[in-house]
Design a protein around this motif. Sequence first.
Motif, PDB file in Angstrom:
ATOM      1  N   THR A 271       0.859  -1.180   0.000  1.00  0.00           N
ATOM      2  CA  THR A 271       0.000   0.000   0.000  1.00  0.00           C
ATOM      3  C   THR A 271       0.896   1.232   0.000  1.00  0.00           C
ATOM      4  O   THR A 271       2.107   1.139   0.237  1.00  0.00           O
ATOM      5  CB  THR A 271      -0.918   0.018   1.230  1.00  0.00           C
ATOM      6  OG1 THR A 271      -0.100   0.104   2.411  1.00  0.00           O
ATOM      7  CG2 THR A 271      -1.774  -1.239   1.293  1.00  0.00           C
ATOM      8  N   LEU A 272       0.301   2.381  -0.247  1.00  0.00           N
ATOM      9  CA  LEU A 272       1.098   3.606  -0.284  1.00  0.00           C
ATOM     10  C   LEU A 272       1.697   3.913   1.085  1.00  0.00           C
ATOM     11  O   LEU A 272       2.838   4.387   1.183  1.00  0.00           O
ATOM     12  CB  LEU A 272       0.227   4.780  -0.760  1.00  0.00           C
ATOM     13  CG  LEU A 272       0.967   6.066  -1.157  1.00  0.00           C
ATOM     14  CD1 LEU A 272       1.955   5.786  -2.280  1.00  0.00           C
ATOM     15  CD2 LEU A 272      -0.023   7.142  -1.576  1.00  0.00           C
ATOM     16  N   ASP A 273       0.959   3.625   2.156  1.00  0.00           N
ATOM     17  CA  ASP A 273       1.478   3.849   3.511  1.00  0.00           C
ATOM     18  C   ASP A 273       2.658   2.929   3.803  1.00  0.00           C
ATOM     19  O   ASP A 273       3.653   3.353   4.412  1.00  0.00           O
ATOM     20  CB  ASP A 273       0.363   3.620   4.544  1.00  0.00           C
ATOM     21  CG  ASP A 273      -0.744   4.663   4.428  1.00  0.00           C
ATOM     22  OD1 ASP A 273      -0.451   5.772   3.938  1.00  0.00           O
ATOM     23  OD2 ASP A 273      -1.882   4.364   4.816  1.00  0.00           O
ATOM     24  N   GLU A 274       2.553   1.668   3.390  1.00  0.00           N
ATOM     25  CA  GLU A 274       3.668   0.737   3.592  1.00  0.00           C
ATOM     26  C   GLU A 274       4.905   1.172   2.818  1.00  0.00           C
ATOM     27  O   GLU A 274       6.036   1.039   3.305  1.00  0.00           O
ATOM     28  CB  GLU A 274       3.261  -0.671   3.149  1.00  0.00           C
ATOM     29  CG  GLU A 274       2.260  -1.357   4.052  1.00  0.00           C
ATOM     30  CD  GLU A 274       1.856  -2.715   3.519  1.00  0.00           C
ATOM     31  OE1 GLU A 274       1.149  -3.432   4.238  1.00  0.00           O
ATOM     32  OE2 GLU A 274       2.243  -3.058   2.377  1.00  0.00           O
ATOM     33  N   PHE A 275       4.686   1.710   1.631  1.00  0.00           N
ATOM     34  CA  PHE A 275       5.814   2.130   0.810  1.00  0.00           C
ATOM     35  C   PHE A 275       6.581   3.270   1.471  1.00  0.00           C
ATOM     36  O   PHE A 275       7.818   3.238   1.542  1.00  0.00           O
ATOM     37  CB  PHE A 275       5.318   2.561  -0.570  1.00  0.00           C
ATOM     38  CG  PHE A 275       6.392   3.098  -1.468  1.00  0.00           C
ATOM     39  CD1 PHE A 275       7.258   2.246  -2.128  1.00  0.00           C
ATOM     40  CD2 PHE A 275       6.551   4.475  -1.658  1.00  0.00           C
ATOM     41  CE1 PHE A 275       8.253   2.749  -2.952  1.00  0.00           C
ATOM     42  CE2 PHE A 275       7.540   4.974  -2.479  1.00  0.00           C
ATOM     43  CZ  PHE A 275       8.400   4.112  -3.129  1.00  0.00           C
ATOM     44  N   PHE A 276       5.877   4.287   1.959  1.00  0.00           N
ATOM     45  CA  PHE A 276       6.560   5.417   2.581  1.00  0.00           C
ATOM     46  C   PHE A 276       7.068   5.088   3.988  1.00  0.00           C
ATOM     47  O   PHE A 276       7.997   5.736   4.469  1.00  0.00           O
ATOM     48  CB  PHE A 276       5.619   6.622   2.638  1.00  0.00           C
ATOM     49  CG  PHE A 276       5.447   7.304   1.302  1.00  0.00           C
ATOM     50  CD1 PHE A 276       6.512   7.934   0.697  1.00  0.00           C
ATOM     51  CD2 PHE A 276       4.224   7.283   0.651  1.00  0.00           C
ATOM     52  CE1 PHE A 276       6.366   8.556  -0.535  1.00  0.00           C
ATOM     53  CE2 PHE A 276       4.068   7.898  -0.582  1.00  0.00           C
ATOM     54  CZ  PHE A 276       5.142   8.542  -1.176  1.00  0.00           C
ATOM     55  N   ALA A 277       6.496   4.082   4.630  1.00  0.00           N
ATOM     56  CA  ALA A 277       6.995   3.676   5.951  1.00  0.00           C
ATOM     57  C   ALA A 277       8.367   3.036   5.834  1.00  0.00           C
ATOM     58  O   ALA A 277       9.268   3.314   6.628  1.00  0.00           O
ATOM     59  CB  ALA A 277       6.004   2.719   6.614  1.00  0.00           C
ATOM     60  N   ASN A 278       8.549   2.166   4.851  1.00  0.00           N
ATOM     61  CA  ASN A 278       9.851   1.521   4.626  1.00  0.00           C
ATOM     62  C   ASN A 278       9.903   1.051   3.172  1.00  0.00           C
ATOM     63  O   ASN A 278       9.235   0.086   2.801  1.00  0.00           O
ATOM     64  CB  ASN A 278      10.061   0.343   5.578  1.00  0.00           C
ATOM     65  CG  ASN A 278      11.491  -0.184   5.528  1.00  0.00           C
ATOM     66  OD1 ASN A 278      12.259   0.109   4.610  1.00  0.00           O
ATOM     67  ND2 ASN A 278      11.863  -0.958   6.536  1.00  0.00           N
ATOM     68  N   ILE A 279      10.696   1.760   2.386  1.00  0.00           N
ATOM     69  CA  ILE A 279      10.745   1.464   0.948  1.00  0.00           C
ATOM     70  C   ILE A 279      11.278   0.066   0.688  1.00  0.00           C
ATOM     71  O   ILE A 279      10.814  -0.640  -0.209  1.00  0.00           O
ATOM     72  CB  ILE A 279      11.616   2.513   0.215  1.00  0.00           C
ATOM     73  CG1 ILE A 279      10.968   3.888   0.301  1.00  0.00           C
ATOM     74  CG2 ILE A 279      11.829   2.122  -1.245  1.00  0.00           C
ATOM     75  CD1 ILE A 279      11.784   4.990  -0.321  1.00  0.00           C
ATOM     76  N   TRP A 280      12.242  -0.378   1.486  1.00  0.00           N
ATOM     77  CA  TRP A 280      12.940  -1.635   1.214  1.00  0.00           C
ATOM     78  C   TRP A 280      12.272  -2.849   1.849  1.00  0.00           C
ATOM     79  O   TRP A 280      12.643  -3.969   1.533  1.00  0.00           O
ATOM     80  CB  TRP A 280      14.385  -1.534   1.698  1.00  0.00           C
ATOM     81  CG  TRP A 280      15.057  -0.281   1.253  1.00  0.00           C
ATOM     82  CD1 TRP A 280      15.403   0.778   2.021  1.00  0.00           C
ATOM     83  CD2 TRP A 280      15.455   0.052  -0.085  1.00  0.00           C
ATOM     84  NE1 TRP A 280      15.988   1.763   1.265  1.00  0.00           N
ATOM     85  CE2 TRP A 280      16.038   1.340  -0.036  1.00  0.00           C
ATOM     86  CE3 TRP A 280      15.374  -0.604  -1.308  1.00  0.00           C
ATOM     87  CZ2 TRP A 280      16.536   1.966  -1.171  1.00  0.00           C
ATOM     88  CZ3 TRP A 280      15.883   0.021  -2.437  1.00  0.00           C
ATOM     89  CH2 TRP A 280      16.450   1.291  -2.353  1.00  0.00           C
ATOM     90  N   ALA A 281      11.318  -2.637   2.729  1.00  0.00           N
ATOM     91  CA  ALA A 281      10.697  -3.756   3.437  1.00  0.00           C
ATOM     92  C   ALA A 281       9.780  -4.550   2.514  1.00  0.00           C
ATOM     93  O   ALA A 281       9.259  -4.027   1.520  1.00  0.00           O
ATOM     94  CB  ALA A 281       9.907  -3.242   4.639  1.00  0.00           C
ATOM     95  N   LEU A 282       9.580  -5.813   2.869  1.00  0.00           N
ATOM     96  CA  LEU A 282       8.650  -6.655   2.125  1.00  0.00           C
ATOM     97  C   LEU A 282       7.212  -6.267   2.466  1.00  0.00           C
ATOM     98  O   LEU A 282       6.944  -5.757   3.557  1.00  0.00           O
ATOM     99  CB  LEU A 282       8.886  -8.129   2.471  1.00  0.00           C
ATOM    100  CG  LEU A 282      10.240  -8.717   2.045  1.00  0.00           C
ATOM    101  CD1 LEU A 282      10.376 -10.141   2.579  1.00  0.00           C
ATOM    102  CD2 LEU A 282      10.387  -8.713   0.523  1.00  0.00           C
ATOM    103  N   PRO A 283       6.277  -6.495   1.566  1.00  0.00           N
ATOM    104  CA  PRO A 283       4.868  -6.157   1.850  1.00  0.00           C
ATOM    105  C   PRO A 283       4.313  -7.046   2.972  1.00  0.00           C
ATOM    106  O   PRO A 283       4.687  -8.215   3.094  1.00  0.00           O
ATOM    107  CB  PRO A 283       4.162  -6.414   0.522  1.00  0.00           C
ATOM    108  CG  PRO A 283       5.051  -7.363  -0.205  1.00  0.00           C
ATOM    109  CD  PRO A 283       6.445  -7.051   0.206  1.00  0.00           C
ATOM    110  N   HIS A 284       3.420  -6.477   3.787  1.00  0.00           N
ATOM    111  CA  HIS A 284       2.813  -7.239   4.875  1.00  0.00           C
ATOM    112  C   HIS A 284       1.877  -8.310   4.332  1.00  0.00           C
ATOM    113  O   HIS A 284       1.821  -9.422   4.865  1.00  0.00           O
ATOM    114  CB  HIS A 284       2.050  -6.294   5.810  1.00  0.00           C
ATOM    115  CG  HIS A 284       2.933  -5.298   6.497  1.00  0.00           C
ATOM    116  ND1 HIS A 284       4.027  -5.660   7.246  1.00  0.00           N
ATOM    117  CD2 HIS A 284       2.892  -3.936   6.533  1.00  0.00           C
ATOM    118  CE1 HIS A 284       4.632  -4.578   7.748  1.00  0.00           C
ATOM    119  NE2 HIS A 284       3.953  -3.503   7.306  1.00  0.00           N
ATOM    120  N   THR A 285       1.141  -8.006   3.319  1.00  0.00           N
ATOM    121  CA  THR A 285       0.245  -8.968   2.685  1.00  0.00           C
ATOM    122  C   THR A 285       0.428  -8.899   1.171  1.00  0.00           C
ATOM    123  O   THR A 285       0.834  -7.866   0.634  1.00  0.00           O
ATOM    124  CB  THR A 285      -1.236  -8.658   3.012  1.00  0.00           C
ATOM    125  OG1 THR A 285      -1.551  -7.328   2.581  1.00  0.00           O
ATOM    126  CG2 THR A 285      -1.491  -8.799   4.509  1.00  0.00           C
TER     127      THR A 285
END
Length: 289
Positions: free
Chosen positions: A48-62
Amino acid sequence: MSTNTAAVYSVQKKKVKVFPIACRVILISLILIWIYPVLFSLQTSFKTLDEFFANIWALPHTIGLDNFAKAFTKGHIGEYFINSVVIAVVSLVSIEVISVMAAYSLARLRIPHTGAIIMLCFAIQLLPTETIIIPLYMMMSKLGLLGARYLPIILAYVGWSVPGTTVILKNFFDTIPKELLEAARIDGSGEIRNLFKIVLPLMKGALSTCIVMNFTFVWGELMWAKTATLTTVKGLPLTVGLMNFKGEFGTDWPLMCAAICMIVIPLYLVFLFLQKYFVSSLTAGSVKG
């Protein structure tokens, strides 16, 4: 003396081992450099857009297909995808048919000044695309073709790709034994029948190579596609449509990455489908006998 010889042999043996290891390291590094942007786009497309700006390099939660569905419908990627498929199919068929006919004529028929024609094809192929765009745009404008759907893009792609494809296919046609065609002529077979019944079945590798190369160019070309559609919103291909994902005040990066994946995946599928013939054509003639 024997000790010195053994030392020299040991040093040479170490050098021999170091070279293939260094080559493997370099090749693996290059593969990672080329693959990582695709993997990054793939993992970002599930965020999601929030996940992207929270941590660009992290894997998606779902892992979900929401971004793909949104890009396909609200982002009009479905429409752009159909436009790109039409442009690619018509361009590839036209390129292959024209190039096969031209290459067979240059290789097997007594065409005057064959060498000069091949050199002209090389000269056209060496011209940078950027130097042709402005004259091409002016010519298309005077002919009134810029407002037509697909036509200016397809004509340019065919014109750019035919010379190089003709040279490649002509070289492959030269490898086919002349005795095979002469025997067919003695049996009463004409040139067109020789081409489709005898020659083309032997040219699967060469044709697959040209299809992969031309499809990669046609599917991913941006500069002329953008220039040719400046005055219209009809028939926009994927590469031009992707630019619409960039907003005035911000960009939905996961949505854009989903659209990028939808553009890149067909390239991999085409290559995987034709990989067998593509590799065989590259290795053809490398081993004698």
